[in-house]
Design an enzyme around this catalytic site. Structure first.
Site, mmCIF file in Angstrom:
data_model
loop_
_atom_site.group_PDB
_atom_site.id
_atom_site.type_symbol
_atom_site.label_atom_id
_atom_site.label_comp_id
_atom_site.label_asym_id
_atom_site.label_seq_id
_atom_site.Cartn_x
_atom_site.Cartn_y
_atom_site.Cartn_z
ATOM 1 N N ARG A 175 11.738 3.665 2.721
ATOM 2 C CA ARG A 175 11.378 2.694 3.770
ATOM 3 C C ARG A 175 12.631 1.908 4.107
ATOM 4 N NH1 ARG A 175 6.188 -1.158 4.067
ATOM 5 N NH2 ARG A 175 5.364 0.845 4.777
ATOM 6 N N LYS B 3 26.713 -4.306 -3.981
ATOM 7 C CA LYS B 3 28.158 -4.278 -4.242
ATOM 8 C C LYS B 3 28.915 -3.607 -3.106
ATOM 9 C CE LYS B 3 27.196 -3.494 -9.159
ATOM 10 N NZ LYS B 3 27.337 -2.500 -10.235
ATOM 11 N N HIS C 145 5.876 5.840 11.106
ATOM 12 C CA HIS C 145 5.340 5.700 9.756
ATOM 13 C C HIS C 145 4.367 6.869 9.582
ATOM 14 C CE1 HIS C 145 3.896 4.175 6.093
ATOM 15 N NE2 HIS C 145 3.660 2.916 6.400
ATOM 16 N N ARG D 43 0.805 -1.222 0.000
ATOM 17 C CA ARG D 43 0.000 0.000 0.000
ATOM 18 C C ARG D 43 0.844 1.281 0.000
ATOM 19 N NH1 ARG D 43 -2.821 -4.077 1.601
ATOM 20 N NH2 ARG D 43 -0.917 -4.514 2.705
ATOM 21 N N THR D 44 1.855 1.334 0.829
ATOM 22 C CA THR D 44 2.606 2.589 0.923
ATOM 23 C C THR D 44 3.295 2.873 -0.401
ATOM 24 O OG1 THR D 44 2.931 2.151 3.263
ATOM 25 C CG2 THR D 44 4.305 3.855 2.291
HETATM 26 C C1 NCD Z 1 2.470 -1.146 7.985
HETATM 27 C C2 NCD Z 1 3.963 -0.947 8.060
HETATM 28 O O1 NCD Z 1 4.680 -1.208 7.091
HETATM 29 O O2 NCD Z 1 4.394 -0.504 9.097
HETATM 30 N N1 NCD Z 1 1.995 -1.329 6.694
HETATM 31 C C3 NCD Z 1 1.653 -0.222 5.975
HETATM 32 O O3 NCD Z 1 2.478 0.539 5.560
HETATM 33 N N2 NCD Z 1 0.352 0.001 5.799
HETATM 34 C C4 NCD Z 1 1.940 -2.133 8.930
HETATM 35 C C5 NCD Z 1 2.523 -3.515 8.947
HETATM 36 O O4 NCD Z 1 3.392 -3.862 8.144
HETATM 37 O O5 NCD Z 1 2.066 -4.286 9.780
#
Ligand code: NCD
Length: 326
Positions: A120, A99, A149, A69-70
């Site tokens: 991320r 590398k 997040h 989703r993100t």
């Molecule tokens: C979450 C995350 O990555 O922290 N997912 C997200 O981005 N919606 C929650 C999770 O992974 O449990």
């Protein structure tokens, strides 16, 4: 343009060229501005209104950890506004990181190609580190280990506001992995900006907040009470926000197996303990902690408005940070 300031910088009503690293940066006014614009973005997306708001802009989506989703919603958000993306998934396997390239060099490379870097990473603080390296483009923290997040919290706050009319005086039950859930950490900071919010965390004691963390949220103005059984959940709360136990944060798989899914939302317990308007939320992915039969319940927001708001908020945020609308 060289950016200035200590990290993370407060938004204070102006998003222009700011990193989005933590909910610590936000205040009520900045959130209202973002939410109003997110509603306008919904119209652009739903009515497929062609717009060149981000024409000529490129965002790099640099994802060291898995995401659906993100990553998907950032990609869609940028493209909905006429911008483009460079998607780099799993750079530790598929890029020069394999590398031996340093994090710093990787960030500087993608800074040269793009106007925003969405990052991320599995380590707490990595987004902030990237922001101190990237002096010319803003960094969006799309999750740093068990840290924060922020963009997820922004869409969660918008969903709470839409469903219940405001962000004040809510009773919210937060279940699952409170200790490792970065979406929860950002959400609690966001909720603390509004008066009268009461949080009940439901988890095994091992996955609860530490006393220091509780004190920190209390000092921000939240009422916060850890509970350890479904039967202690207050009746007819405004929201239940459930999360998965974060398997990838456990060193010992036996601990995960022992602590996983101790608290599952079922049709039976939700109907018994929640109210007629209780919104059921989850950042997703879910791995068994909400019974599938609840998906069609009108109180379930996790597969509908909560997901959609992710794209609208990220559209609004990208446009604001790139100075297209202020
Ligand atoms: C979450 C995350 O990555 O922290 N997912 C997200 O981005 N919606 C929650 C999770 O992974 O449990």
């Amino acid at each position: 343009m060289e950016r200035e300031g200590r990290l993370p910088e407060k938004i204070n009503g102006s998003f222009f060229q700011k990193d989005i690293l933590s909910l610590d940066q936000f205040d009520q006014e900045s959130l209202s501005l973002l939410f109003d614009l997110s509603e306008a973005m919904r119209t652009i997306a739903v009515d497929a209104i062609p717009t060149g708001i981000l024409a000529g802009n490129v965002a790099t989506l640099l994802f060291y950890e898995p995401s659906s989703r993100t990553r998907g919603s950032f990609d869609a958000a940028i493209k909905q506004l006429g911008g483009q993306t460079v998607v780099v998934e799993n750079p530790q396997q598929y890029s020069s990181v394999s590398k031996g390239e340093t994090f710093e060099d990787t960030i500087q490379t993608f800074e040269a190609y793009s106007d925003i870097i969405v990052l991320r990473h599995s380590e707490v603080g990595k987004a902030k580190e990237a922001a101190s390296v990237a002096t010319r483009v803003p960094i969006f923290n799309a999750g740093d280990g068990i840290g924060e997040h922020p963009t997820q919290a922004l869409l969660d706050l918008l969903t709470i506001k839409q469903h219940s009319g405001s962000l004040m005086e809510k009773v919210i039950v937060v279940g699952g992995d409170i200790k490792n859930g970065r979406t929860i950490h950002s959400l609690l900071k966001g909720l603390s900006l509004y008066k009268g919010n009461q949080i009940y965390t439901v988890s095994p004691p091992e996955l609860s907040l530490t006393p220091e963390e509780i004190l920190d949220y209390e000092n921000r103005g939240l009422y916060i009470e850890p509970i350890y059984s479904m039967d202690e959940i207050p009746m007819e709360a405004d929201f239940w926000y459930w999360t998965r136990v974060q398997k990838e944060r456990f060193e010992n798989p036996d601990d995960y197996a022992r602590l996983n899914n101790k608290f599952v939302v079922t049709e039976e317990n939700f109907n018994r303990l929640a109210g007629e308007h209780t919104g059921l939320m989850h950042p997703l992915p879910r791995v068994g902690e909400i019974e599938k039969s609840l998906d069609s319940d009108p109180r379930s927001l996790y597969l509908t408005s909560q997901i959609r708001n992710g794209m609208y908020v990220r559209m609004a945020l990208s446009a604001l940070v790139l100075g297209k609308l202020q």
